[in-house]
Design a protein around this motif. Structure first.
Motif, PDB file in Angstrom:
ATOM      1  N   HIS A 179      -2.523  10.961  19.331  1.00 17.48           N
ATOM      2  CA  HIS A 179      -2.338  10.113  18.147  1.00 17.48           C
ATOM      3  C   HIS A 179      -3.047  10.720  16.934  1.00 17.48           C
ATOM      4  O   HIS A 179      -2.506  10.719  15.822  1.00 17.48           O
ATOM      5  N   LYS A 180      -4.255  11.247  17.136  1.00 17.92           N
ATOM      6  CA  LYS A 180      -4.932  11.947  16.040  1.00 17.92           C
ATOM      7  C   LYS A 180      -4.139  13.179  15.622  1.00 17.92           C
ATOM      8  O   LYS A 180      -4.027  13.489  14.435  1.00 17.92           O
ATOM      9  N   PHE A 181      -3.603  13.889  16.602  1.00 18.59           N
ATOM     10  CA  PHE A 181      -2.775  15.057  16.310  1.00 18.59           C
ATOM     11  C   PHE A 181      -1.601  14.674  15.414  1.00 18.59           C
ATOM     12  O   PHE A 181      -1.322  15.337  14.409  1.00 18.59           O
ATOM     13  N   ALA A 182      -0.914  13.592  15.763  1.00 19.66           N
ATOM     14  CA  ALA A 182       0.244  13.163  14.973  1.00 19.66           C
ATOM     15  C   ALA A 182      -0.176  12.716  13.575  1.00 19.66           C
ATOM     16  O   ALA A 182       0.456  13.079  12.577  1.00 19.66           O
ATOM     17  N   ASN A 183      -1.261  11.942  13.498  1.00 23.65           N
ATOM     18  CA  ASN A 183      -1.719  11.442  12.199  1.00 23.65           C
ATOM     19  C   ASN A 183      -2.157  12.574  11.278  1.00 23.65           C
ATOM     20  O   ASN A 183      -1.817  12.602  10.087  1.00 23.65           O
ATOM     21  N   ASP A 184      -2.921  13.514  11.820  1.00 25.23           N
ATOM     22  CA  ASP A 184      -3.467  14.588  10.992  1.00 25.23           C
ATOM     23  C   ASP A 184      -2.412  15.609  10.586  1.00 25.23           C
ATOM     24  O   ASP A 184      -2.616  16.373   9.645  1.00 25.23           O
ATOM     25  N   ASN A 185      -1.292  15.631  11.292  1.00 19.87           N
ATOM     26  CA  ASN A 185      -0.217  16.559  10.948  1.00 19.87           C
ATOM     27  C   ASN A 185       0.936  15.866  10.221  1.00 19.87           C
ATOM     28  O   ASN A 185       2.022  16.434  10.089  1.00 19.87           O
ATOM     29  N   ASP A 186       0.680  14.647   9.768  1.00 19.72           N
ATOM     30  CA  ASP A 186       1.669  13.892   8.988  1.00 19.72           C
ATOM     31  C   ASP A 186       3.016  13.788   9.697  1.00 19.72           C
ATOM     32  O   ASP A 186       4.079  13.882   9.079  1.00 19.72           O
ATOM     33  N   ILE A 187       2.953  13.623  11.013  1.00 20.73           N
ATOM     34  CA  ILE A 187       4.182  13.415  11.778  1.00 20.73           C
ATOM     35  C   ILE A 187       4.480  11.920  11.780  1.00 20.73           C
ATOM     36  O   ILE A 187       3.649  11.115  12.190  1.00 20.73           O
ATOM     37  N   SER A 188       5.646  11.546  11.309  1.00 18.83           N
ATOM     38  CA  SER A 188       5.968  10.125  11.219  1.00 18.83           C
ATOM     39  C   SER A 188       6.054   9.527  12.620  1.00 18.83           C
ATOM     40  O   SER A 188       6.454  10.207  13.576  1.00 18.83           O
ATOM     41  N   PRO A 189       5.663   8.266  12.770  1.00 16.49           N
ATOM     42  CA  PRO A 189       5.749   7.629  14.094  1.00 16.49           C
ATOM     43  C   PRO A 189       7.140   7.731  14.709  1.00 16.49           C
ATOM     44  O   PRO A 189       7.282   7.974  15.907  1.00 16.49           O
ATOM     45  N   LYS A 190       8.180   7.586  13.880  1.00 16.44           N
ATOM     46  CA  LYS A 190       9.546   7.636  14.403  1.00 16.44           C
ATOM     47  C   LYS A 190       9.859   9.009  14.986  1.00 16.44           C
ATOM     48  O   LYS A 190      10.378   9.129  16.100  1.00 16.44           O
ATOM     49  N   LYS A 219       0.085  -1.986  22.615  1.00 17.41           N
ATOM     50  CA  LYS A 219      -1.114  -2.598  22.052  1.00 17.41           C
ATOM     51  C   LYS A 219      -2.286  -1.620  22.017  1.00 17.41           C
ATOM     52  O   LYS A 219      -3.238  -1.812  21.265  1.00 17.41           O
ATOM     53  N   THR A 220      -2.234  -0.594  22.876  1.00 17.62           N
ATOM     54  CA  THR A 220      -3.330   0.368  22.947  1.00 17.62           C
ATOM     55  C   THR A 220      -2.779   1.789  22.872  1.00 17.62           C
ATOM     56  O   THR A 220      -1.608   2.034  23.179  1.00 17.62           O
ATOM     57  N   LEU A 221      -3.642   2.725  22.481  1.00 18.06           N
ATOM     58  CA  LEU A 221      -3.225   4.103  22.223  1.00 18.06           C
ATOM     59  C   LEU A 221      -3.719   5.039  23.317  1.00 18.06           C
ATOM     60  O   LEU A 221      -4.914   5.089  23.616  1.00 18.06           O
ATOM     61  N   GLY A 222      -2.806   5.816  23.889  1.00 21.87           N
ATOM     62  CA  GLY A 222      -3.136   6.706  24.991  1.00 21.87           C
ATOM     63  C   GLY A 222      -3.635   8.071  24.553  1.00 21.87           C
ATOM     64  O   GLY A 222      -3.668   8.405  23.361  1.00 21.87           O
ATOM     65  N   VAL A 223      -4.025   8.872  25.535  1.00 13.03           N
ATOM     66  CA  VAL A 223      -4.462  10.255  25.320  1.00 13.03           C
ATOM     67  C   VAL A 223      -3.901  11.122  26.451  1.00 13.03           C
ATOM     68  O   VAL A 223      -3.546  10.621  27.519  1.00 13.03           O
ATOM     69  N   PHE A 224      -3.827  12.430  26.198  1.00  8.54           N
ATOM     70  CA  PHE A 224      -3.512  13.385  27.253  1.00  8.54           C
ATOM     71  C   PHE A 224      -4.775  13.709  28.048  1.00  8.54           C
ATOM     72  O   PHE A 224      -5.893  13.614  27.532  1.00  8.54           O
ATOM     73  N   HIS A 225      -4.598  14.163  29.299  1.00 10.47           N
ATOM     74  CA  HIS A 225      -5.722  14.699  30.063  1.00 10.47           C
ATOM     75  C   HIS A 225      -5.285  15.970  30.783  1.00 10.47           C
ATOM     76  O   HIS A 225      -4.099  16.186  31.041  1.00 10.47           O
ATOM     77  N   LYS A 226      -6.271  16.810  31.095  1.00 11.23           N
ATOM     78  CA  LYS A 226      -6.011  18.095  31.754  1.00 11.23           C
ATOM     79  C   LYS A 226      -7.167  18.431  32.681  1.00 11.23           C
ATOM     80  O   LYS A 226      -8.336  18.316  32.301  1.00 11.23           O
ATOM     81  N   ALA A 227      -6.850  18.863  33.900  1.00 10.85           N
ATOM     82  CA  ALA A 227      -7.869  19.297  34.856  1.00 10.85           C
ATOM     83  C   ALA A 227      -7.889  20.815  34.943  1.00 10.85           C
ATOM     84  O   ALA A 227      -6.840  21.463  34.921  1.00 10.85           O
ATOM     85  N   GLN A 228      -9.090  21.362  35.043  1.00 10.52           N
ATOM     86  CA  GLN A 228      -9.257  22.812  35.154  1.00 10.52           C
ATOM     87  C   GLN A 228     -10.217  23.098  36.306  1.00 10.52           C
ATOM     88  O   GLN A 228     -11.349  22.611  36.316  1.00 10.52           O
ATOM     89  N   ILE A 229      -9.757  23.864  37.288  1.00 11.81           N
ATOM     90  CA  ILE A 229     -10.607  24.253  38.409  1.00 11.81           C
ATOM     91  C   ILE A 229     -11.340  25.536  38.031  1.00 11.81           C
ATOM     92  O   ILE A 229     -10.712  26.551  37.718  1.00 11.81           O
ATOM     93  N   VAL A 230     -12.666  25.483  38.063  1.00 10.13           N
ATOM     94  CA  VAL A 230     -13.477  26.640  37.658  1.00 10.13           C
ATOM     95  C   VAL A 230     -13.561  27.657  38.782  1.00 10.13           C
ATOM     96  O   VAL A 230     -13.432  28.864  38.563  1.00 10.13           O
ATOM     97  N   SER A 231     -13.796  27.176  39.996  1.00 10.66           N
ATOM     98  CA  SER A 231     -13.938  28.085  41.146  1.00 10.66           C
ATOM     99  C   SER A 231     -13.209  27.494  42.341  1.00 10.66           C
ATOM    100  O   SER A 231     -13.719  26.604  43.016  1.00 10.66           O
ATOM    101  N   GLN A 232     -12.013  27.971  42.589  1.00 11.04           N
ATOM    102  CA  GLN A 232     -11.206  27.463  43.695  1.00 11.04           C
ATOM    103  C   GLN A 232     -11.706  28.011  45.027  1.00 11.04           C
ATOM    104  O   GLN A 232     -12.055  29.180  45.143  1.00 11.04           O
ATOM    105  N   ASP A 233     -11.763  27.150  46.032  1.00 11.00           N
ATOM    106  CA  ASP A 233     -12.120  27.551  47.389  1.00 11.00           C
ATOM    107  C   ASP A 233     -11.415  26.583  48.333  1.00 11.00           C
ATOM    108  O   ASP A 233     -11.876  25.460  48.555  1.00 11.00           O
TER     109      ASP A 233
END
Length: 221
Positions: free
Chosen positions: A112-123, A169-183
């Protein structure tokens, strides 16, 4: 946030303020470090009790209840892109991490911050929205790495997983997982709960079994 005592009402109030956000002043997620002196069963009990207390909040504030979309335990060492999980338009992801020797990182990106700061219209943003965001470089100013993600403690992360819909009614976010050391000889167990925010009178068919989630020793791969 390190939790010194388990006052579930206070924890739920904090989560509601930070996660159930109507604007981008709040982060859309919380990180709760519960320390070492727990068990997997106690962690899941806290998750369920937190969901119930948050449902009381949503009924009072939005006239909507929280219902389970999924309840699962998995052993996973896979990197993910920034995404939201497939669920109802308004939903929340609760992740309960058990201690593990596997180092991992969790990142949040505020679309949502990304869209607002880049002047991307909600539509236009709604029309072009995708649940997986592959152009990560565009999100860099809006990414938060969850700090102090200690691998030796029990942890809960609650994330607003809602889609950017006009009626949300509420605003979501993306999430991302990163494995530092796989075993793959070791385990990284995550207890995953998605909860949908739905009309309080809606009948939910085939809702995941809460009691089974609390008592199971089964781990999905």
């Amino acid at each position: 946030m390190k939790i010194q005592s388990f006052n579930i009402k206070k924890i739920a109030k904090y989560c509601a303020e930070e996660v159930f956000r109507a604007n981008t002043d709040a982060p859309g997620f919380v990180y709760l470090d519960l320390g070492k002196n727990l068990s997997s069963y106690k962690l899941r009990e806290i998750m369920v009790n937190l969901k119930k207390e948050l449902s009381n909040f949503t009924v009072n504030k939005y006239d909507k209840k929280l219902s389970y979309h999924w309840l699962v335990r998995f052993d996973q060492q896979v990197n993910t892109p920034f995404h939201i999980d497939n669920a109802a338009d308004e939903s929340f992801l609760m992740l309960g991490y058990e201690p593990s020797d596997i180092s991992s990182e969790l990142y949040i990106a505020d679309f949502h911050k990304f869209a607002n700061d880049n002047d991307i219209s909600p539509k236009n943003y709604l029309r072009n929205f995708t649940p997986i965001f592959k152009e990560e470089a565009l999100l860099i100013p809006f990414i938060t790495k969850i700090e102090s993600f200690c691998k030796n403690t029990y942890k809960i992360v609650l994330i607003n997983n809602s889609k950017p819909k006009p009626e949300a009614k509420t605003l979501g976010v993306f999430h991302k997982a990163q494995i530092v050391s796989q075993d793959l000889k070791k385990s990284r167990i995550v207890n995953s709960m998605i909860i949908n925010m739905l009309p309080k009178n809606k009948i939910i068919e085939n809702e995941p079994d809460e009691n089974k989630f609390l008592k199971t020793d089964t781990i999905s791969k």
